[in-house]
Motif scaffolding. Structure first.
Motif, PDB file in Angstrom:
ATOM      1  N   VAL A 171       0.598   8.538   4.217  1.00 42.18           N
ATOM      2  CA  VAL A 171       0.272   9.134   2.923  1.00 42.18           C
ATOM      3  C   VAL A 171      -0.709   8.220   2.211  1.00 42.18           C
ATOM      4  N   GLN A 172      -1.869   8.757   1.900  1.00 40.19           N
ATOM      5  CA  GLN A 172      -2.900   8.004   1.195  1.00 40.19           C
ATOM      6  C   GLN A 172      -2.794   8.282  -0.289  1.00 40.19           C
ATOM      7  N   GLY A 173      -2.639   7.253  -1.076  1.00 44.76           N
ATOM      8  CA  GLY A 173      -2.488   7.428  -2.509  1.00 44.76           C
ATOM      9  C   GLY A 173      -3.816   7.390  -3.240  1.00 44.76           C
ATOM     10  N   ASP A 174      -3.766   7.664  -4.548  1.00 44.61           N
ATOM     11  CA  ASP A 174      -4.949   7.550  -5.392  1.00 44.61           C
ATOM     12  C   ASP A 174      -4.781   6.342  -6.293  1.00 44.61           C
ATOM     13  N   THR A 175      -5.703   6.157  -7.218  1.00 46.27           N
ATOM     14  CA  THR A 175      -5.665   4.949  -8.042  1.00 46.27           C
ATOM     15  C   THR A 175      -4.594   5.013  -9.126  1.00 46.27           C
ATOM     16  N   ARG A 176      -4.008   6.181  -9.365  1.00 41.42           N
ATOM     17  CA  ARG A 176      -2.979   6.288 -10.395  1.00 41.42           C
ATOM     18  C   ARG A 176      -1.607   5.941  -9.819  1.00 41.42           C
ATOM     19  N   GLY A 177      -1.218   6.595  -8.751  1.00 36.47           N
ATOM     20  CA  GLY A 177       0.135   6.390  -8.236  1.00 36.47           C
ATOM     21  C   GLY A 177       0.181   5.759  -6.872  1.00 36.47           C
ATOM     22  N   GLY A 178      -0.972   5.394  -6.331  1.00 37.37           N
ATOM     23  CA  GLY A 178      -0.995   4.848  -4.985  1.00 37.37           C
ATOM     24  C   GLY A 178      -0.955   3.333  -4.960  1.00 37.37           C
ATOM     25  N   LEU A 179      -1.038   2.800  -3.771  1.00 43.14           N
ATOM     26  CA  LEU A 179      -0.999   1.367  -3.552  1.00 43.14           C
ATOM     27  C   LEU A 179      -2.408   0.818  -3.429  1.00 43.14           C
ATOM     28  N   PHE A 180      -2.533  -0.490  -3.566  1.00 48.22           N
ATOM     29  CA  PHE A 180      -3.860  -1.093  -3.508  1.00 48.22           C
ATOM     30  C   PHE A 180      -4.263  -1.386  -2.068  1.00 48.22           C
ATOM     31  N   ALA A 181      -5.543  -1.180  -1.813  1.00 49.94           N
ATOM     32  CA  ALA A 181      -6.183  -1.654  -0.580  1.00 49.94           C
ATOM     33  C   ALA A 181      -7.655  -1.830  -0.883  1.00 49.94           C
ATOM     34  N   GLY A 182      -8.310  -2.691  -0.128  1.00 47.92           N
ATOM     35  CA  GLY A 182      -9.742  -2.869  -0.304  1.00 47.92           C
ATOM     36  C   GLY A 182     -10.507  -1.645   0.151  1.00 47.92           C
ATOM     37  N   ALA A 183     -11.787  -1.625  -0.178  1.00 51.49           N
ATOM     38  CA  ALA A 183     -12.639  -0.516   0.242  1.00 51.49           C
ATOM     39  C   ALA A 183     -12.756  -0.482   1.762  1.00 51.49           C
ATOM     40  N   SER A 184     -12.968   0.715   2.284  1.00 54.97           N
ATOM     41  CA  SER A 184     -13.123   0.875   3.732  1.00 54.97           C
ATOM     42  C   SER A 184     -14.561   0.550   4.115  1.00 54.97           C
ATOM     43  N   GLY A 185     -14.859  -0.711   4.125  1.00 61.07           N
ATOM     44  CA  GLY A 185     -16.167  -1.232   4.504  1.00 61.07           C
ATOM     45  C   GLY A 185     -15.989  -2.638   5.035  1.00 61.07           C
ATOM     46  N   GLY A 186     -16.999  -3.135   5.728  1.00 57.27           N
ATOM     47  CA  GLY A 186     -16.890  -4.475   6.291  1.00 57.27           C
ATOM     48  C   GLY A 186     -15.938  -4.576   7.459  1.00 57.27           C
ATOM     49  N   SER A 187     -15.545  -3.436   8.026  1.00 52.61           N
ATOM     50  CA  SER A 187     -14.623  -3.395   9.167  1.00 52.61           C
ATOM     51  C   SER A 187     -13.283  -4.048   8.850  1.00 52.61           C
ATOM     52  N   GLN A 188     -12.940  -4.107   7.573  1.00 56.68           N
ATOM     53  CA  GLN A 188     -11.766  -4.888   7.178  1.00 56.68           C
ATOM     54  C   GLN A 188     -10.472  -4.098   7.139  1.00 56.68           C
ATOM     55  N   THR A 189     -10.526  -2.765   7.182  1.00 59.93           N
ATOM     56  CA  THR A 189      -9.366  -1.998   6.751  1.00 59.93           C
ATOM     57  C   THR A 189      -8.192  -2.111   7.718  1.00 59.93           C
ATOM     58  N   THR A 190      -8.402  -1.851   8.988  1.00 63.43           N
ATOM     59  CA  THR A 190      -7.304  -1.983   9.941  1.00 63.43           C
ATOM     60  C   THR A 190      -6.789  -3.419   9.962  1.00 63.43           C
ATOM     61  N   TYR A 191      -7.711  -4.363   9.969  1.00 59.23           N
ATOM     62  CA  TYR A 191      -7.352  -5.784   9.995  1.00 59.23           C
ATOM     63  C   TYR A 191      -6.491  -6.158   8.799  1.00 59.23           C
ATOM     64  N   SER A 192      -6.837  -5.650   7.608  1.00 53.74           N
ATOM     65  CA  SER A 192      -6.128  -6.033   6.391  1.00 53.74           C
ATOM     66  C   SER A 192      -4.851  -5.233   6.166  1.00 53.74           C
ATOM     67  N   VAL A 193      -4.910  -3.915   6.410  1.00 55.47           N
ATOM     68  CA  VAL A 193      -3.803  -3.039   6.028  1.00 55.47           C
ATOM     69  C   VAL A 193      -2.682  -3.054   7.059  1.00 55.47           C
ATOM     70  N   SER A 194      -3.007  -3.253   8.328  1.00 60.68           N
ATOM     71  CA  SER A 194      -1.978  -3.153   9.368  1.00 60.68           C
ATOM     72  C   SER A 194      -0.867  -4.173   9.174  1.00 60.68           C
ATOM     73  N   THR A 195      -1.194  -5.373   8.705  1.00 59.81           N
ATOM     74  CA  THR A 195      -0.149  -6.366   8.504  1.00 59.81           C
ATOM     75  C   THR A 195       0.761  -5.993   7.334  1.00 59.81           C
ATOM     76  N   ALA A 196       0.200  -5.303   6.331  1.00 57.58           N
ATOM     77  CA  ALA A 196       1.047  -4.814   5.232  1.00 57.58           C
ATOM     78  C   ALA A 196       1.978  -3.716   5.729  1.00 57.58           C
ATOM     79  N   VAL A 197       1.472  -2.832   6.579  1.00 57.22           N
ATOM     80  CA  VAL A 197       2.309  -1.769   7.147  1.00 57.22           C
ATOM     81  C   VAL A 197       3.419  -2.376   7.996  1.00 57.22           C
ATOM     82  N   ARG A 198       3.075  -3.367   8.804  1.00 60.77           N
ATOM     83  CA  ARG A 198       4.109  -4.006   9.628  1.00 60.77           C
ATOM     84  C   ARG A 198       5.185  -4.651   8.750  1.00 60.77           C
ATOM     85  N   ALA A 199       4.758  -5.327   7.682  1.00 55.36           N
ATOM     86  CA  ALA A 199       5.730  -5.968   6.798  1.00 55.36           C
ATOM     87  C   ALA A 199       6.642  -4.943   6.139  1.00 55.36           C
TER      88      ALA A 199
END
Length: 753
Positions: A508-536
């Motif tokens: 479930v992808q949230g919006d800026t009102r009720g969703g969670l924070f993540a960086g922009a999907s650029g710089g090839s960072q998203t899987t690298y950054s978000v996957s560890t949060a999902v695992r936790a």
């Protein structure tokens, strides 16, 4: 490939694929809100002109036209024109062809279009500053006589590197000047046995996405709240920009990211301030979807660049000196890619003596933006063709020459910082054994080319929540935008931790009102950054499941494990309880711990650079100059492929874009700053009949911090393509092309020179 996992590392199709191929996916342009208005921009026909007058009488008389808006009608009218985003409409002067000047808002798209055609604008044409070299001269007229701020935020989204300090200067068309040095480049070149000196030119490039920019804004004047539905790669950056421009607090701006029909670095809120301002003025929702030509004229393509490069080597094949002067044509607003290009030029190969100057220059052309690994394809084109030339003059094997000099872990980038980890040599080792390389004895007019590419990548903090529900399904909430099949990998992370089938995991992808924070999907960072949060988050949910099961099975939590959708006693698998039963119990049992809900956070301490080595075989037609791709292979260090199907798709797609850089694509302006490639009739994307099969080789050199060693994936595939093709052409027919795209006309001219 890794095989120690039940779900991770296994091929799984894109979870949103059925919706997309069946036409059920809703894009921004499909959205219809009650009382919604439609907007059409009126774009400047001049690259540089004063706006003398605007007559909207005829436009306002068109049935259905609700408003004709200029800069002075919008809430952004007093904001400085610091970037393409903040220059919502032109103010007194236009600085590039295609700059929005007026916005016509109507009850229907037809009314808005008819009204836009009748707006009469009187311009006073001015000299257009088109050539960046001329723009750099002291006597050149200034695009911005009072100076302009640099847009560092956009560049920093894509690569986490220190760009060094810029020199303080008076107002100038040079908005960024960086100088990186180590050792003595002049002495190193003088002591070299072979020195290659060449000037390379690369064009402005459109990102080529299928879906044009689109935005729907709805301002509630009673609550003073703005809601924006938009095709964006970064909802939080769009929210922050809108709040700043419109004078709203962040909590009053809600950005809902819609499905993105292609972005590649281009979709960061360019038209959202305009639709938002129009909604605030009219009091009704406003939708704008750019036409294809408007998208070509009014958005932010990759900048053109000129790279003057000198590289020297000893007779033994040791690089001894590198000197570069880079000029980047960023169009009418700042983009600041000089830092990234300087870091990469001085970072692919070990060299003690380096001198790199980078100039970001403003001209009266389309403002530049990011395009997949911004600045890296031009850098690789220059470096890799120069490396081949040196190897050829020294009589060295071009792969072994690269292997001896390629940077690795701890070696220096152009800015003097060390690479945290880099797999260039591992990628070279893989292509060394590839049939294209082993069988490279050239047939007549055929040749094999090799090139390397690297990208530092970025990283950003992220959060995730994992809920195990009473029916056994798992809901994972994230704040990231999926532009590349990201969710099809993240579901595997949660499935692996909880040992439930991926089909039971919903992202479930949230919006800026009720969703969670993540960086922009650029710089090839998203899987690298978000996957560890999902695992936790999933690990916390698993801990809660074990706690609930321990009570039911009357054993300690340390004696339990999850397996096949159950929690069971270690060594006694018949003593088990299903995850749905545990979740249902947690949701209903009084006095318990409560529903199974785990939260996870991540903040990666460093980025995980990606590297790639490309091979291609081409045939050159000496009579027409046509270059045919016969074979292609890409070896890329991805660290760990969470979902190999998605990873391979990313590499194949990026490789095709690299083919576009090398052979087909260019945004061309005439001497007056007029764009003459403003549609897909004139702008040539690679088509299926000219793309060869691409053999993807996945190299797994684990990163230090990525989940299971995962690295960035999305941007390295586009980087080496132009260089590999140029080198293949050289080995096929002996000509060296220093400008891309390498069209039949350019190839034929070089053959006949």
């Amino acid at each position: 490939m890794s095989t120690d996992y039940r779900f991770l590392g296994k091929r799984r199709p894109m979870i949103e694929g059925p919706e997309k191929v069946s036409g059920r996916t809703q894009y921004t342009g499909d959205l219809v809100l009650p009382r919604m208005l439609h907007a059409r921009p009126v774009l400047s026909p001049y690259a540089h002109a004063n706006i003398l007058s605007i007559d909207a009488t005829k436009a306002r008389a068109v049935p259905g036209v609700v408003a004709v808006l200029t800069d002075q009608d919008l809430p952004t009218r007093n904001r400085p024109l610091a970037s393409r985003n903040s220059a919502v409409l032109a103010r007194e002067r236009v600085v590039y062809q295609g700059q929005p000047v007026v916005l016509v808002v109507g009850e229907t798209e037809e009314a808005a279009t008819d009204g836009a055609a009748l707006v009469e604008i009187d311009y006073e044409p001015l000299e257009a500053i088109v050539d960046p070299e001329k723009a750099m001269q002291d006597d050149s007229p200034l695009v911005w006589p009072d100076g302009i701020q640099s847009d560092e935020d956009m560049a920093s989204m894509h690569a986490a590197v220190d760009r060094g300090e810029e020199e303080e200067t008076k107002p100038s068309n040079i908005h960024g000047h960086l100088h990186f040095q180590r050792g003595d480049a002049e002495a190193g070149l003088a002591a070299s046995d072979v020195v290659v000196r060449r000037t390379y030119r690369t064009p402005s490039m459109h990102q080529g996405y299928l879906e044009p920019h689109a935005s729907v804004a709805d301002y509630d004047a009673v609550r003073k709240e703005l809601t924006v539905h938009t095709s964006t790669q970064g909802q939080y950056s769009v929210r922050d920009e809108l709040a700043k421009l419109l004078g709203l607090s962040r909590q009053r701006v809600r950005v809902i990211p819609m499905t993105v029909g292609g972005g590649f670095g281009a979709k960061y809120g360019i038209i959202d301030p305009l639709t938002a301002g129009a909604s605030m003025v009219t009091g009704r929702p406003v939708r704008m979807v750019l036409s294809r030509t408007e998208d070509f004229l009014a958005t932010t393509p990759a900048p053109a660049s000129t790279i003057e490069l000198q590289m020297g080597s000893t007779a033994a094949g040791v690089l001894n000196g590198l000197k570069a002067r880079v000029v980047i044509d960023n169009g009418a607003f700042s983009m600041s890619l000089g830092g990234i290009m300087g870091v990469l030029i001085g970072g692919y190969y070990k060299c003690a003596n380096v001198d790199i100057e980078c100039f970001d220059v403003i001209t009266n052309k389309l403002p530049a933006g990011a395009y997949r690994a911004p600045g890296a394809p031009p850098t690789s084109f220059a470096l890799e063709t120069a490396m081949d030339d040196i190897a050829s003059q020294l009589g060295l094997d071009p792969l072994e020459f690269r292997m001896a000099n390629a940077a690795g872990d701890g070696d220096l980038m152009g800015n003097g910082d060390p690479w945290p980890s880099l797999g260039l040599r591992e990628c070279l080792e893989r292509v060394r054994e590839h049939p294209i390389w082993r069988n490279r004895k050239d047939a007549p007019d055929e040749g094999v080319g090799l090139a390397l590419g690297a990208w530092p990548g970025a990283a950003a903090p992220a959060a995730a929540i994992c809920r195990v529900q009473g029916d056994g399904t798992v809901q994972v909430n994230v704040g990231s935008v999926d532009i590349s099949g990201l969710n099809s990998s993240l579901v595997l992370v949660a499935a692996e931790v909880l040992q439930v089938h991926p089909d039971k995991v919903e992202l479930v992808q949230g919006d800026t009102r009720g969703g969670l924070f993540a960086g922009a999907s650029g710089g090839s960072q998203t899987t690298y950054s978000v996957s560890t949060a999902v695992r936790a988050a999933a690990e916390e949910a698993r801990r809660q499941l074990l706690h609930e099961a321990a009570d039911k099975l009357e054993v300690g939590e340390e004696d339990l494990e999850v397996a096949d959708g159950d929690v069971q006693v270690k060594g006694a698998p018949t003593r088990r309880v299903s995850i749905p039963e545990l979740a249902a119990s947690a949701e209903s049992r009084r006095g318990g711990a409560g529903p199974i809900t785990g939260d996870g956070r991540s903040a990666m301490p460093s980025n995980a650079p990606g590297a790639a080595a490309h091979l291609c075989r081409v045939r050159v037609d000496r009579e027409t100059g046509e270059v045919t791709l016969l074979e292609y292979a890409s070896a890329q260090d991805i660290g760990f492929a969470m979902n190999p199907m998605m990873v391979e798709g990313q590499i194949q797609g990026g490789t095709v874009q690299g083919m576009g850089w090398g052979l087909h694509e260019a945004m061309v302006h005439d001497a007056d700053g007029q764009l003459i490639t403003a549609s897909f009739l004139d702008y040539a994307l690679p088509s299926i009949d000219v793309v060869s099969d691409i053999d993807v080789q996945l190299v797994e050199k684990p990163s230090e911090h990525g989940l299971n060693g995962a690295r960035i994936v999305g941007e390295p595939p586009v980087v080496p393509g132009a260089g590999a093709i140029a080198n293949a052409i050289f080995h096929a027919v002996g000509i060296r092309l220093n400008e891309i795209p390498m069209t039949p006309e350019r190839v034929l001219a070089a053959l006949n020179d």
